[in-house]
Design a protein around this motif. Structure first.
Motif, PDB file in Angstrom:
ATOM      1  N   VAL A   1       0.830  -1.206   0.000  1.00 51.34           N
ATOM      2  CA  VAL A   1       0.000   0.000   0.000  1.00 51.34           C
ATOM      3  C   VAL A   1       0.865   1.256   0.000  1.00 51.34           C
ATOM      4  CG1 VAL A   1      -1.716   1.319   1.297  1.00 51.34           C
ATOM      5  CG2 VAL A   1      -1.928  -1.177   1.121  1.00 51.34           C
ATOM      6  N   GLN A   2       1.933   1.236   0.783  1.00 51.31           N
ATOM      7  CA  GLN A   2       2.834   2.393   0.819  1.00 51.31           C
ATOM      8  C   GLN A   2       3.484   2.632  -0.549  1.00 51.31           C
ATOM      9  OE1 GLN A   2       5.404   1.195   4.040  1.00 51.31           O
ATOM     10  NE2 GLN A   2       4.301   2.474   5.530  1.00 51.31           N
ATOM     11  N   LEU A   3       3.849   1.539  -1.225  1.00 43.63           N
ATOM     12  CA  LEU A   3       4.450   1.680  -2.554  1.00 43.63           C
ATOM     13  C   LEU A   3       3.435   2.273  -3.536  1.00 43.63           C
ATOM     14  CD1 LEU A   3       6.807   1.223  -4.483  1.00 43.63           C
ATOM     15  CD2 LEU A   3       5.972  -1.112  -4.842  1.00 43.63           C
ATOM     16  N   PHE A   4       2.192   1.809  -3.450  1.00 40.58           N
ATOM     17  CA  PHE A   4       1.151   2.347  -4.324  1.00 40.58           C
ATOM     18  C   PHE A   4       0.938   3.837  -4.051  1.00 40.58           C
ATOM     19  CE2 PHE A   4      -3.253   3.477  -5.179  1.00 40.58           C
ATOM     20  CZ  PHE A   4      -3.415   3.031  -6.484  1.00 40.58           C
ATOM     21  N   GLU A   5       0.854   4.234  -2.785  1.00 37.03           N
ATOM     22  CA  GLU A   5       0.649   5.636  -2.435  1.00 37.03           C
ATOM     23  C   GLU A   5       1.842   6.487  -2.847  1.00 37.03           C
ATOM     24  OE1 GLU A   5      -1.938   7.261  -1.187  1.00 37.03           O
ATOM     25  OE2 GLU A   5      -3.113   5.418  -1.396  1.00 37.03           O
ATOM     26  N   TYR A   6       3.037   5.945  -2.753  1.00 35.56           N
ATOM     27  CA  TYR A   6       4.256   6.682  -3.130  1.00 35.56           C
ATOM     28  C   TYR A   6       4.206   7.093  -4.596  1.00 35.56           C
ATOM     29  CZ  TYR A   6       9.151   7.274  -4.511  1.00 35.56           C
ATOM     30  OH  TYR A   6      10.323   7.750  -5.049  1.00 35.56           O
ATOM     31  N   HIS A   7       3.889   6.125  -5.455  1.00 33.52           N
ATOM     32  CA  HIS A   7       3.843   6.452  -6.883  1.00 33.52           C
ATOM     33  C   HIS A   7       2.589   7.247  -7.238  1.00 33.52           C
ATOM     34  CE1 HIS A   7       7.388   4.585  -8.554  1.00 33.52           C
ATOM     35  NE2 HIS A   7       7.207   3.533  -7.774  1.00 33.52           N
ATOM     36  N   ARG A   8       1.503   7.005  -6.552  1.00 33.71           N
ATOM     37  CA  ARG A   8       0.285   7.776  -6.832  1.00 33.71           C
ATOM     38  C   ARG A   8       0.497   9.260  -6.528  1.00 33.71           C
ATOM     39  NH1 ARG A   8      -4.285   9.724  -4.415  1.00 33.71           N
ATOM     40  NH2 ARG A   8      -3.474   9.180  -2.351  1.00 33.71           N
ATOM     41  N   ASN A   9       1.161   9.562  -5.428  1.00 35.76           N
ATOM     42  CA  ASN A   9       1.425  10.963  -5.076  1.00 35.76           C
ATOM     43  C   ASN A   9       2.360  11.624  -6.087  1.00 35.76           C
ATOM     44  OD1 ASN A   9      -0.181  10.754  -2.798  1.00 35.76           O
ATOM     45  ND2 ASN A   9       1.526  10.170  -1.458  1.00 35.76           N
ATOM     46  N   ARG A  10       3.345  10.876  -6.568  1.00 40.05           N
ATOM     47  CA  ARG A  10       4.275  11.432  -7.557  1.00 40.05           C
ATOM     48  C   ARG A  10       3.564  11.725  -8.878  1.00 40.05           C
ATOM     49  NH1 ARG A  10       9.877  10.519  -7.245  1.00 40.05           N
ATOM     50  NH2 ARG A  10       9.865   9.993  -9.462  1.00 40.05           N
ATOM     51  N   ILE A  11       2.732  10.798  -9.324  1.00 37.17           N
ATOM     52  CA  ILE A  11       2.095  10.946 -10.628  1.00 37.17           C
ATOM     53  C   ILE A  11       0.933  11.931 -10.572  1.00 37.17           C
ATOM     54  CG2 ILE A  11       0.803   9.678 -12.408  1.00 37.17           C
ATOM     55  CD1 ILE A  11       2.560   7.285 -11.843  1.00 37.17           C
ATOM     56  N   SER A  12       0.314  12.088  -9.395  1.00 41.58           N
ATOM     57  CA  SER A  12      -0.798  13.037  -9.290  1.00 41.58           C
ATOM     58  C   SER A  12      -0.360  14.465  -9.585  1.00 41.58           C
ATOM     59  CB  SER A  12      -1.412  12.957  -7.887  1.00 41.58           C
ATOM     60  OG  SER A  12      -0.469  13.365  -6.899  1.00 41.58           O
ATOM     61  N   LYS A  13       0.920  14.770  -9.401  1.00 42.70           N
ATOM     62  CA  LYS A  13       1.440  16.103  -9.685  1.00 42.70           C
ATOM     63  C   LYS A  13       1.484  16.384 -11.185  1.00 42.70           C
ATOM     64  CE  LYS A  13       4.362  15.994  -5.547  1.00 42.70           C
ATOM     65  NZ  LYS A  13       5.758  16.055  -5.023  1.00 42.70           N
ATOM     66  N   LEU A  14       1.348  15.346 -12.000  1.00 43.92           N
ATOM     67  CA  LEU A  14       1.402  15.505 -13.451  1.00 43.92           C
ATOM     68  C   LEU A  14       0.025  15.661 -14.088  1.00 43.92           C
ATOM     69  CD1 LEU A  14       4.125  12.808 -14.243  1.00 43.92           C
ATOM     70  CD2 LEU A  14       4.435  15.281 -14.047  1.00 43.92           C
ATOM     71  N   GLY A  15      -1.039  15.692 -13.260  1.00 41.24           N
ATOM     72  CA  GLY A  15      -2.361  15.946 -13.803  1.00 41.24           C
ATOM     73  C   GLY A  15      -3.290  14.746 -13.683  1.00 41.24           C
ATOM     74  N   LYS A  16      -4.576  15.002 -13.920  1.00 46.67           N
ATOM     75  CA  LYS A  16      -5.595  13.970 -13.789  1.00 46.67           C
ATOM     76  C   LYS A  16      -5.444  12.869 -14.823  1.00 46.67           C
ATOM     77  CE  LYS A  16      -9.102  17.017 -11.765  1.00 46.67           C
ATOM     78  NZ  LYS A  16     -10.477  17.578 -11.913  1.00 46.67           N
ATOM     79  N   ASP A  17      -5.074  13.237 -16.046  1.00 51.68           N
ATOM     80  CA  ASP A  17      -4.932  12.215 -17.091  1.00 51.68           C
ATOM     81  C   ASP A  17      -3.841  11.219 -16.733  1.00 51.68           C
ATOM     82  OD1 ASP A  17      -6.915  13.359 -18.501  1.00 51.68           O
ATOM     83  OD2 ASP A  17      -5.646  14.291 -20.025  1.00 51.68           O
ATOM     84  N   ALA A  18      -2.731  11.721 -16.207  1.00 57.28           N
ATOM     85  CA  ALA A  18      -1.639  10.834 -15.806  1.00 57.28           C
ATOM     86  C   ALA A  18      -2.077   9.926 -14.665  1.00 57.28           C
ATOM     87  CB  ALA A  18      -0.422  11.662 -15.391  1.00 57.28           C
ATOM     88  N   LEU A  19      -2.852  10.464 -13.732  1.00 53.42           N
ATOM     89  CA  LEU A  19      -3.315   9.668 -12.606  1.00 53.42           C
ATOM     90  C   LEU A  19      -4.287   8.583 -13.067  1.00 53.42           C
ATOM     91  CD1 LEU A  19      -2.927   9.517  -9.574  1.00 53.42           C
ATOM     92  CD2 LEU A  19      -4.912  11.006  -9.294  1.00 53.42           C
ATOM     93  N   GLN A  20      -5.151   8.891 -14.046  1.00 51.45           N
ATOM     94  CA  GLN A  20      -6.072   7.884 -14.569  1.00 51.45           C
ATOM     95  C   GLN A  20      -5.310   6.746 -15.248  1.00 51.45           C
ATOM     96  OE1 GLN A  20      -9.336   7.565 -14.145  1.00 51.45           O
ATOM     97  NE2 GLN A  20      -9.342   9.401 -12.844  1.00 51.45           N
ATOM     98  N   LYS A  21      -4.267   7.076 -15.981  1.00 45.54           N
ATOM     99  CA  LYS A  21      -3.448   6.033 -16.612  1.00 45.54           C
ATOM    100  C   LYS A  21      -2.784   5.158 -15.556  1.00 45.54           C
ATOM    101  CE  LYS A  21      -2.441   8.649 -20.824  1.00 45.54           C
ATOM    102  NZ  LYS A  21      -1.378   9.288 -21.646  1.00 45.54           N
ATOM    103  N   PHE A  22      -2.361   5.787 -14.470  1.00 48.70           N
ATOM    104  CA  PHE A  22      -1.734   5.020 -13.388  1.00 48.70           C
ATOM    105  C   PHE A  22      -2.735   4.064 -12.760  1.00 48.70           C
ATOM    106  CE2 PHE A  22      -0.851   4.751  -8.782  1.00 48.70           C
ATOM    107  CZ  PHE A  22       0.353   4.053  -8.830  1.00 48.70           C
ATOM    108  N   TYR A  23      -3.982   4.530 -12.538  1.00 47.61           N
ATOM    109  CA  TYR A  23      -5.006   3.669 -11.960  1.00 47.61           C
ATOM    110  C   TYR A  23      -5.322   2.485 -12.877  1.00 47.61           C
ATOM    111  CZ  TYR A  23      -6.029   7.142  -8.340  1.00 47.61           C
ATOM    112  OH  TYR A  23      -5.934   7.989  -7.263  1.00 47.61           O
ATOM    113  N   LYS A  24      -5.302   2.709 -14.186  1.00 48.47           N
ATOM    114  CA  LYS A  24      -5.595   1.623 -15.116  1.00 48.47           C
ATOM    115  C   LYS A  24      -4.493   0.558 -15.102  1.00 48.47           C
ATOM    116  CE  LYS A  24      -8.372   4.409 -18.300  1.00 48.47           C
ATOM    117  NZ  LYS A  24      -8.478   4.978 -19.673  1.00 48.47           N
ATOM    118  N   GLN A  25      -3.284   0.979 -14.821  1.00 45.98           N
ATOM    119  CA  GLN A  25      -2.161   0.033 -14.813  1.00 45.98           C
ATOM    120  C   GLN A  25      -2.017  -0.686 -13.475  1.00 45.98           C
ATOM    121  OE1 GLN A  25       1.497   1.845 -16.042  1.00 45.98           O
ATOM    122  NE2 GLN A  25       0.692   2.537 -18.007  1.00 45.98           N
ATOM    123  N   HIS A  26      -2.348   0.006 -12.394  1.00 49.01           N
ATOM    124  CA  HIS A  26      -2.116  -0.554 -11.067  1.00 49.01           C
ATOM    125  C   HIS A  26      -3.343  -0.314 -10.191  1.00 49.01           C
ATOM    126  CE1 HIS A  26       2.094  -0.682 -12.299  1.00 49.01           C
ATOM    127  NE2 HIS A  26       1.970   0.586 -12.642  1.00 49.01           N
TER     128      HIS A  26
END
Length: 437
Positions: free
Chosen positions: A406-431
């Motif tokens: 869970v910590q690993l997921f949150e770590y990358h989610r916080n990093r990618i969220s800074k790049l915008g909603k589209d990037a975060l949606q792509k991250f959710y689809k992958q993981h």
């Protein structure tokens, strides 16, 4: 001692002929191919010593060196001896961005170009600093007679071109066909090279360079220039629609803020150096140019920006000068119009009415920012995939392996969220979120 002038067209032609000459000098290798009907075809292949990718990297470095050379001349560089030439400060990261390569591939290309002799001098200044390099004078100062001697059909190539003695043989096997006798010319492999990196230089004439119509709705952080462009165009549209005495009244002239004056002065001095190096503007012409920049580029500073926003917009305008300079440097047959209107009102390069003038570079900058943002998103998603896979195999670095799923997921989610909603949606689809058992 005066510096010699560089003819960009002749320099690029010399490099092209050098590559063709070296590739044509490689030995033919006999190959045989059997067809389904039992017949056998004999053909000959020739290994390319210099691949298309290495050649294109050499071209990119030559163009960058010419730009650095001309800037040094404008700044008053004086050679101490005949072989004393300005250097190009650059790094593998900057060059790889222009060529869409990894830094390791770019370092390999630079190593090959040094062994080939195109890069005649190289000075390393540390891992986190730019390195210096110099281009072979035989290439950079080549004239028409030298180019004729360098043609692939010319004899005694090494005698005509003693400054370049390639000794590198570790090159990729890019194969092109050569036939003899009555054999039909064929080709088994095509050296496709790589697509031109769109982030560094505007493609085409910029008329279709509007980056607003992209596949992603998020183009990165909001830019002051986009807001400024929209507001600058509003009074221009109102001016065109206004007729007679019922037209829109002219707004009051703002006070001449010293900071605004410094922006215009700084912009014009840089534009004059980069876009008009061969012109000698007198005091009257300087004033006309600054007036055009004041109204056309900065909209007379009537937008209600705060100091920080104006500084950001000014920085973007300086980047747009670099884009315009790169555009005209790649097209020697074209040149920017005069900075102010000479005969027809609104035809100056910096006039807002000139839709194909400096205002077009705004679209190029937006497009460049979009590509840069998309590249950052791709890198972040690739890094996340790699960390998740290594974590699962127990091979991740210590600080990653010590995290819970869970910590690993949150770590990358916080990093990618800074790049915008589209990037975060792509991250959710992958993981998908991983729950601890």
């Amino acid at each position: 001692m005066l510096l010699r002038k560089i003819n960009q067209k002749q320099a690029l032609l010399a490099w092209h002929l050098f590559v063709e000459k070296m590739n044509a000098a490689q030995p033919l290798v006999e190959r045989r191919r059997k067809h389904s009907d039992g017949s056998e075809q004999v053909f000959f292949t020739r290994t390319k010593l210099i691949s298309g990718n290495v050649k294109d990297t050499g071209t990119r470095i030559i163009l960058d060196y010419i730009k650095a050379y001309e800037q040094s001349v404008c700044l008053g560089f004086t050679p101490e001896h005949e072989n004393d030439l300005p250097s190009l400060f650059t790094n593998s990261s900057k060059l790889s961005d222009m060529r869409s390569f990894s830094e390791r591939t770019m370092r390999n290309h630079i190593s090959k170009l040094r062994k080939l002799g195109l890069i005649s001098g190289y000075q390393f200044h540390g891992t986190f600093h730019d390195f210096e390099l110099w281009i072979s004078p035989e290439i950079i100062f080549a004239d028409q007679n030298q180019c004729k001697k360098m043609h692939p059909k010319a004899q005694n190539f090494n005698e005509n071109f003693p400054g370049i003695t390639p000794d590198c043989t570790n090159f990729p096997l890019n194969v092109s066909f050569e036939t003899t006798g009555n054999l039909e010319k064929k080709s088994t492999t095509v050296d496709k090279g790589v697509a031109a990196q769109p982030g560094a230089v505007p493609v085409g004439d910029g008329q279709n360079g509007n980056a607003g119509n992209t596949n992603t709705s998020n183009t990165g952080p909001q830019r002051a220039g986009k807001r400024a462009k929209e507001r600058l165009e509003r009074p221009l549209a109102a001016k065109k629609q206004a007729t007679g005495a019922g037209g829109a009244a002219a707004p009051a002239k703002p006070s001449q803020n010293p900071v605004f004056l410094s922006f215009v002065e700084n912009f014009w001095q840089y534009a004059k150096t980069m876009l008009y190096p061969g012109y000698d503007f007198d005091e009257t012409h300087d004033k006309l140019a600054k007036n055009g920049i004041w109204t056309g580029v900065y909209g007379s500073f009537r937008i209600d920006f705060d100091e920080k926003e104006w500084e950001g917009y000014h920085a973007e305008c300086m980047k747009r000068i670099d884009l315009a300079e790169a555009y005209y440097r790649k097209r020697p047959d074209k040149y920017p119009p005069m900075p102010y209107a000479e005969f027809v009102s609104g035809s100056g390069y910096f006039d807002r009415e000139n839709k194909f003038g400096f205002c077009k570079t705004h679209d190029w900058l937006v497009q460049q920012d979009t590509w840069s943002h998309q590249r950052r998103v791709s890198d972040a998603l690739r890094r996340a995939r790699s960390d998740f896979w290594l974590y699962k195999e127990g091979k991740a670095i210590k600080r990653i392996q010590e995290k819970s799923p869970v910590q690993l997921f949150e770590y990358h989610r916080n990093r990618i969220s800074k790049l915008g909603k589209d990037a975060l949606q792509k991250f959710y689809k992958q993981h998908a979120p991983v729950q601890e058992s």
